[in-house]
Design an enzyme around this catalytic site. Structure first.
Site, PDB file in Angstrom:
ATOM      1  N   GLU A  55       0.710  -1.298  -0.077  1.00  0.00           N
ATOM      2  CA  GLU A  55       0.105   0.150  -0.015  1.00  0.00           C
ATOM      3  C   GLU A  55       0.635   1.194   0.035  1.00  0.00           C
ATOM      4  OE1 GLU A  55      -4.066  -1.829   2.204  1.00  0.00           O
ATOM      5  OE2 GLU A  55      -2.691  -0.525   3.513  1.00  0.00           O
ATOM      6  N   GLU A 248      -4.960  -7.883  -0.865  1.00  0.00           N
ATOM      7  CA  GLU A 248      -5.624  -7.918   0.377  1.00  0.00           C
ATOM      8  C   GLU A 248      -7.232  -7.979   0.180  1.00  0.00           C
ATOM      9  OE1 GLU A 248      -4.493  -5.450   3.559  1.00  0.00           O
ATOM     10  OE2 GLU A 248      -2.609  -5.487   3.132  1.00  0.00           O
TER      11      GLU A 248
END
Length: 350
Positions: A55, A248
């Site tokens: 991220e 995810e």
């Protein structure tokens, strides 16, 4: 089964933060590349896909986790955030360069926390805000990693937020010559864009957002939007034409361990089922979706709220907020469902 390894997942050593100021310091790039090369040397024959940063846009929406910045210690917080981001983007590119030099079949990608964005209304101002939110929260990072240069809208974004960063000679060439082989993103919920400052708010993945009245929410206020995953997959693939991974996806919830050692988490099964269905739809749409990683297989401390009671796993861990418990593990109902889903390649979702 393939091995998909993340090199840095919010785990910058504290000594580097204290001694060098974290990713604000350009020396972090060299430290990181040395680390990546070490992993390639010892694990290069075992890993199929490498992800340099988890991220990478977290440096914007949660700078402490993403790059080790503490707001009240920065004179120019926004500029510091994007200086860190620039260094991480360079490190991502140099990790790709090292992989090309050291590995026979290097597959190195880039990852963001994906915030699918809908305009709150059909007001042109809300639609435009949706475009800006997508660019600033999502595409700025992937545009640099895929296209090898800062996008045109960066100039206005930096000017309007009074952001100033320092580039060194050769930085643009590093980015241009070492672009990613694939893209990955985490996906938990979608967002709503509006210019209305009084619009109803809700929680989200390390960031709050505007409430979508058409969506249900998790126990922690995260908006549940399986169709948004299909939208994200289509938009990302259409923009870049690169293989895509979901790095995810999952739901944090209050789980109850029964006296017989069972956990009946139909809500998690429903969440996963509906998201897998939308992945199947995206494949039919022509998206080159190559992998899916559920977050997470086993209960662990939630990063966003730092608590054990927000459980993501299909395996229950007997441990509470205070560290009490036997640490014994119990398979939840979702464990057996997910096992069946994997074995059938997503065809058996009942």
């Amino acid at each position: 089964m393939k091995v998909f390894a993340t090199i840095l997942h919010y785990g910058t050593p504290i000594n580097l933060l204290l001694k060098y100021g974290g990713w604000k310091n350009r020396r972090m790039i060299d430290f990181y590349v040395k680390y990546a090369k070490t992993l390639y040397q010892y694990l290069g024959d075992l890993v199929d896909y490498w992800l340099p940063f988890n991220e990478i846009n977290c440096s914007r929406f949660n700078p402490y986790n993403g790059c080790g910045l503490i707001q009240d210690q920065e004179e120019d917080y926004d500029s510091a955030i994007f200086q860190c981001t620039h260094h991480q983007l360079l490190a991502n590119a140099l990790a790709i360069k090292a992989a090309k030099e050291m590995l026979p079949s290097p597959m190195v990608g880039g990852m963001i926390a994906r915030f699918t964005t809908y305009p709150a209304t059909c007001r042109p101002e809300d639609v435009m805000q949706g475009i800006l939110d997508e660019n600033y929260k999502n595409y700025f990072y992937t545009d640099v990693m895929v296209r090898g240069k800062y996008p045109a809208y960066t100039e206005r974004m930096f000017a309007e937020h009074n952001i100033h960063i320092v580039k060194e000679e050769g930085d643009d060439e590093i980015l241009e010559q070492n672009t990613v082989n694939f893209l990955a993103f985490s996906y938990y919920m979608s967002m709503v864009a509006t210019t209305d400052k009084n619009y109803e708010k809700t929680s989200g993945n390390l960031v709050s957002g505007n409430r979508n009245p058409y969506l249900k929410m998790s126990d922690w206020g995260w908006q549940i939007d399986p169709v948004g995953l299909r939208i994200s997959l289509n938009e990302m693939y259409d923009r870049y034409q690169l293989p895509v991974f979901i790095a995810e996806n999952g739901i944090g919830a209050h789980d109850i361990l029964e006296s017989d050692g069972t956990v009946h988490d139909d809500y998690r099964i429903s969440y996963l089922r509906e998201h897998v269905k939308q992945m199947c739809e995206a494949l039919k749409d022509g998206v080159d979706l190559q992998g899916y990683m559920m977050w997470g297989i086993i209960d662990l401390i939630s990063c966003g709220t730092i608590e054990m009671s927000k459980r993501y796993g299909v395996i229950y861990v007997d441990r509470d907020e205070e560290g009490n418990g036997s640490n014994k593990r119990y398979r939840k109902d979702s464990f057996y469902w997910y096992k069946k889903c994997i074995a059938s390649c997503g065809e058996d979702l009942e």
